[in-house]
Design a protein around this motif. Sequence first.
Motif, PDB file in Angstrom:
ATOM      1  N   ARG A 178      -4.145  -1.505  -7.293  1.00 19.62           N
ATOM      2  CA  ARG A 178      -3.184  -0.430  -7.060  1.00 19.62           C
ATOM      3  C   ARG A 178      -2.351  -0.199  -8.314  1.00 19.62           C
ATOM      4  N   VAL A 227       0.837  -1.199   0.000  1.00 22.31           N
ATOM      5  CA  VAL A 227       0.000   0.000   0.000  1.00 22.31           C
ATOM      6  C   VAL A 227       0.874   1.252   0.000  1.00 22.31           C
ATOM      7  N   GLU A 277     -10.914   4.298  -7.547  1.00 21.46           N
ATOM      8  CA  GLU A 277     -11.359   4.407  -6.166  1.00 21.46           C
ATOM      9  C   GLU A 277     -10.465   3.534  -5.291  1.00 21.46           C
ATOM     10  N   ASP A 278     -10.034   4.059  -4.177  1.00 25.83           N
ATOM     11  CA  ASP A 278      -9.103   3.334  -3.316  1.00 25.83           C
ATOM     12  C   ASP A 278      -9.821   2.233  -2.539  1.00 25.83           C
ATOM     13  N   ASP A 279      -9.782   1.026  -3.105  1.00 23.61           N
ATOM     14  CA  ASP A 279     -10.390  -0.119  -2.435  1.00 23.61           C
ATOM     15  C   ASP A 279      -9.347  -0.951  -1.691  1.00 23.61           C
ATOM     16  N   GLY A 280      -8.064  -0.548  -1.776  1.00 21.82           N
ATOM     17  CA  GLY A 280      -6.998  -1.273  -1.097  1.00 21.82           C
ATOM     18  C   GLY A 280      -6.593  -2.556  -1.788  1.00 21.82           C
ATOM     19  N   THR A 318       2.632   1.953  -3.531  1.00 25.51           N
ATOM     20  CA  THR A 318       1.768   2.067  -4.710  1.00 25.51           C
ATOM     21  C   THR A 318       0.744   3.177  -4.509  1.00 25.51           C
ATOM     22  N   GLN A 319      -0.005   3.441  -5.576  1.00 24.50           N
ATOM     23  CA  GLN A 319      -1.072   4.438  -5.533  1.00 24.50           C
ATOM     24  C   GLN A 319      -2.396   3.748  -5.859  1.00 24.50           C
ATOM     25  N   PRO A 320      -3.504   4.314  -5.396  1.00 25.56           N
ATOM     26  CA  PRO A 320      -4.797   3.715  -5.720  1.00 25.56           C
ATOM     27  C   PRO A 320      -5.045   3.681  -7.222  1.00 25.56           C
ATOM     28  N   TYR A 321      -5.755   2.676  -7.655  1.00 28.56           N
ATOM     29  CA  TYR A 321      -6.187   2.560  -9.040  1.00 28.56           C
ATOM     30  C   TYR A 321      -7.664   2.902  -9.052  1.00 28.56           C
TER      31      TYR A 321
END
Length: 80
Positions: free
Chosen positions: A51, A37, A45-48, A40-43
């Motif tokens: 990424r 986490v 919407e950040d759903d965790g 990386t960056q969210p892809y």
Amino acid sequence: MYVLKCDAIRQAIWDGLPQPISEQLTRALAKACADPVGATQPYGEDDGIMRTLVLPDVFAVIYLGHQTKTLHIYTIEYIS
């Protein structure tokens, strides 16, 4: 620590990158395995789970399997 998973198609793309770019991706993925986490960056919407790993010349979309502690490469895009 997460284990990196990469299918034959993504491995062929990775292997086909210019050497310096391939090495950058390798180092970045190693960091992502240690801290998926944070590295990386969210892809979207950040759903965790989905990424992105963004570098100057290449980016990868990865899927985090938190229960199995795996990091799956979904796509690799080389920006030439």
